[in-house]
Design an enzyme around this catalytic site. Sequence first.
Site, short mmCIF file in Angstrom:
data_model
loop_
_atom_site.label_atom_id
_atom_site.label_comp_id
_atom_site.label_asym_id
_atom_site.label_seq_id
_atom_site.Cartn_x
_atom_site.Cartn_y
_atom_site.Cartn_z
N CYS A 2 -17.02 86.93 95.62
CA CYS A 2 -17.96 87.69 96.32
C CYS A 2 -18.69 86.65 97.15
CB CYS A 2 -18.86 87.99 95.05
SG CYS A 2 -18.12 89.04 93.70
N ARG A 27 -15.34 87.55 101.64
CA ARG A 27 -15.04 87.08 100.32
C ARG A 27 -15.11 88.26 99.33
NH1 ARG A 27 -16.23 81.81 99.36
NH2 ARG A 27 -16.53 82.57 97.32
N TRP A 74 -16.58 91.57 95.46
CA TRP A 74 -15.21 92.16 95.09
C TRP A 74 -15.10 92.26 93.66
CZ3 TRP A 74 -10.91 90.29 91.89
CH2 TRP A 74 -9.65 90.75 92.63
N ASN A 100 -21.54 85.66 91.14
CA ASN A 100 -20.07 85.52 91.51
C ASN A 100 -19.31 84.84 90.44
OD1 ASN A 100 -17.59 85.22 92.88
ND2 ASN A 100 -18.50 83.59 94.10
N GLY A 101 -18.55 85.50 89.87
CA GLY A 101 -17.55 84.66 88.98
C GLY A 101 -17.41 85.83 87.73
N GLU A 485 6.54 84.21 103.47
CA GLU A 485 5.17 84.31 103.94
C GLU A 485 5.22 85.48 104.97
OE1 GLU A 485 2.29 82.97 103.30
OE2 GLU A 485 1.34 83.38 105.16
N LYS A 489 2.42 88.61 104.73
CA LYS A 489 1.66 88.85 105.74
C LYS A 489 1.80 90.36 105.90
CE LYS A 489 -0.68 85.91 106.13
NZ LYS A 489 -0.59 85.05 104.91
N GLU A 492 0.32 92.53 103.10
CA GLU A 492 -1.49 92.32 102.67
C GLU A 492 -2.16 92.96 104.12
OE1 GLU A 492 -3.42 88.49 102.34
OE2 GLU A 492 -1.94 87.59 103.29
N HIS A 508 23.71 89.52 96.16
CA HIS A 508 23.64 89.63 94.62
C HIS A 508 22.74 90.70 94.18
CE1 HIS A 508 25.65 85.77 94.43
NE2 HIS A 508 25.08 85.44 95.28
N LYS A 607 -10.94 86.81 100.17
CA LYS A 607 -10.74 85.85 100.94
C LYS A 607 -10.19 84.64 100.02
CE LYS A 607 -9.33 82.81 104.21
NZ LYS A 607 -8.07 83.07 104.56
C1 AGP Z 1 -2.92 84.73 101.96
O1 AGP Z 1 -2.93 85.54 103.34
C2 AGP Z 1 -3.81 85.35 100.97
N1 AGP Z 1 -4.97 85.61 101.58
C3 AGP Z 1 -3.72 84.82 99.56
O2 AGP Z 1 -2.50 84.63 99.17
C4 AGP Z 1 -4.18 83.28 99.48
O3 AGP Z 1 -3.38 82.40 100.24
C5 AGP Z 1 -4.43 82.92 98.29
O4 AGP Z 1 -5.16 83.60 97.28
C6 AGP Z 1 -4.44 81.27 97.87
O5 AGP Z 1 -5.97 81.02 98.42
P1 AGP Z 1 -6.30 79.25 98.93
O6 AGP Z 1 -5.26 79.05 99.57
O7 AGP Z 1 -7.66 79.55 99.16
O8 AGP Z 1 -6.14 78.62 97.69
#
Ligand code: AGP
Length: 612
Positions: A2, A27, A74, A100-101, A485, A489, A492, A508, A607
């Site tokens: 958050c 966030r 969030w 936040n938490g 990766e 991308k 998400e 396989h 984020k």
């Molecule tokens: C990647 O595009 C995502 N936003 C997510 O997988 C991110 O890489 C993951 O949450 C790890 O975050 P960090 O690198 O801040 O630890």
Amino acid sequence: MCGIVGYTGPREAYPIIIKGLKRLEYRGYDSTGVALQNGQGVKVYKKKGRVAELEDAIVGKDLHAHVGIGHTRWATHGEPSDRNAHPHQSSSGKLAMIHNGIIENYSQLKNELISKGYVFHSDTDTEVLLNFIEEIKKNNNCSLEEAIRIALKRVVGAYVILLVDADDPNTIIAARKGSPLVIGVGKGEHFLGSDASPMLEYTKEVVYVNDYEMAIVKPDELILKNLGNEKITPYIQKLDLELAAIEKGGYDHFMLKEIFEQPQTVYDCLRGRLDPVAGTITMSGIQQYADQIVKASRIVMVACGTSWHAGLAAEYIFEELCRINVEVEYASEFRYRNPVINKGDIIIAISQSGETADTLVAIETAKAKGAIILGVVNVVGSSIARASHGGAYTHAGPEIGVASTKAFTGQLAVLTMIALKIAYIKGSISNDRYMHLLNELNEIPEKLAWVLNHADHIKKLAEKYKDARDFLYLGRGYNFPVALEGALKLKEISYIHAEGYPAAEMKHGPIALVDETLPVVFIATKDAYHEKLISNMQEIKARKGRVISVITEGDEMAKSLSEDVMIVPETDEIVAPMLSVVPLQLLAYYIGVAKGQDVDKPRNLAKSVTVE
Ligand code: AGP
């Protein structure tokens, strides 16, 4: 997870808070709210939706105040809704709090309070903690500060909390454990935030609050204490961030800006460290542990998401160059598995935000067992950076887009430099190969610019393939992590299902998915696996799969087998992932935009995942 903002001082608090929340929306953005302490009590305005929607909803309301707190959420406990939005007010209405938490033992505390007649208006753990604090204040007839201290000793979980009190018009009380809190020090004013972005235009002097610390913040006074009520001298640091770094700079989205920043950010990552003429790599945070790394029997990469993909690429690089056994662990699995960790093991924690709860707890677990923790982190002063023994920053600058892009290439650059440095010390590669790779790495920023000059072609491909229902991403060796990766991308950002796979694994099972509706993206840059990959492309083509390939400039064979290609310059296979990932970042971005998605704030995501 958050975003939190606070202000106390002579200015109007609301404009500062609402602008700060917009800077922190990356966030979390499912609901938002502000609490304003205007001397006559605390006014709370909050609702489901984005910060801009709250702003529109409260135009014309009484927003005058010099003290205030704000939150963009969030959701963890309780669905996104007006009632679950923060700030929450205590049953007396005198206290308002943002959090936040996660409070793990909130239900036990809630039952205790219900038995004392408390009524709850939300499903959140935050409201429980706030009323628990008020109950203690009432019962013990003590100060709010003391009540918070007592309450937090019973709390299990992670938190940053900010409270305002109707009976104390100038003060914000804050506390943190496991979630980030930065305090900006101004002249006769103080700012609080989950990171420095809400305060950057007002002050560059900041205090990073540590776990188990509380802050009593007034316009002209900042008191820092531990939970034992002992005063701590605030350590004021100077930020080297510029405001421009957190603005869009003319791009439609932060994600596109950050993709295009990569020639500069990788250059910044190498600068002052890699000297291809002298043949040196200077990394003081690694140098001090170089002997232990060289002698280590194994290295464990610990991370989540995109950072985990960087760790997987690093496994191939370290094992090839340093001849040290490398394991790559999802932080969330690693920390709950009771892993075998021996004294002297090297743990490399990779994280853009430096606040990912799973990664943070994983390294605390490993540290407790005698491992050496090296952080590869982007956010300076973040929790993971401070919990590590050594390491190196990626210097990618603030990454606001939820999808990690420039941080990934920065992580690869740092990890490659570490591997080269260790290989050189260990003598596990020849001097010629060492110097060759130093030069190849040094040329990456320029080659990234070359790739980005072809972005318009990828935008056209995005238009062509945006309606596909599924995608497959295939790669081998150093490009297998890139396949993972690229798939992440796309998932998400566009919400299209995509899967990354080792190319050889297709036969396989997954090859059953292949038909004329399935785009299959091959990361097929020229390397030791290229011939095998060509065979895999033929296998897919034979089953009418739609082959799209990332290929090395001039590779006519791969081009002839592909319906469409995305081209990158020739480079050594070990540093190729920094180039081959960029067309996939662009493809995901342009497909997301073509599908009308909010590419900077994708649904359900945040984020930084600061809850486990
Ligand atoms: C990647 O595009 C995502 N936003 C997510 O997988 C991110 O890489 C993951 O949450 C790890 O975050 P960090 O690198 O801040 O630890």
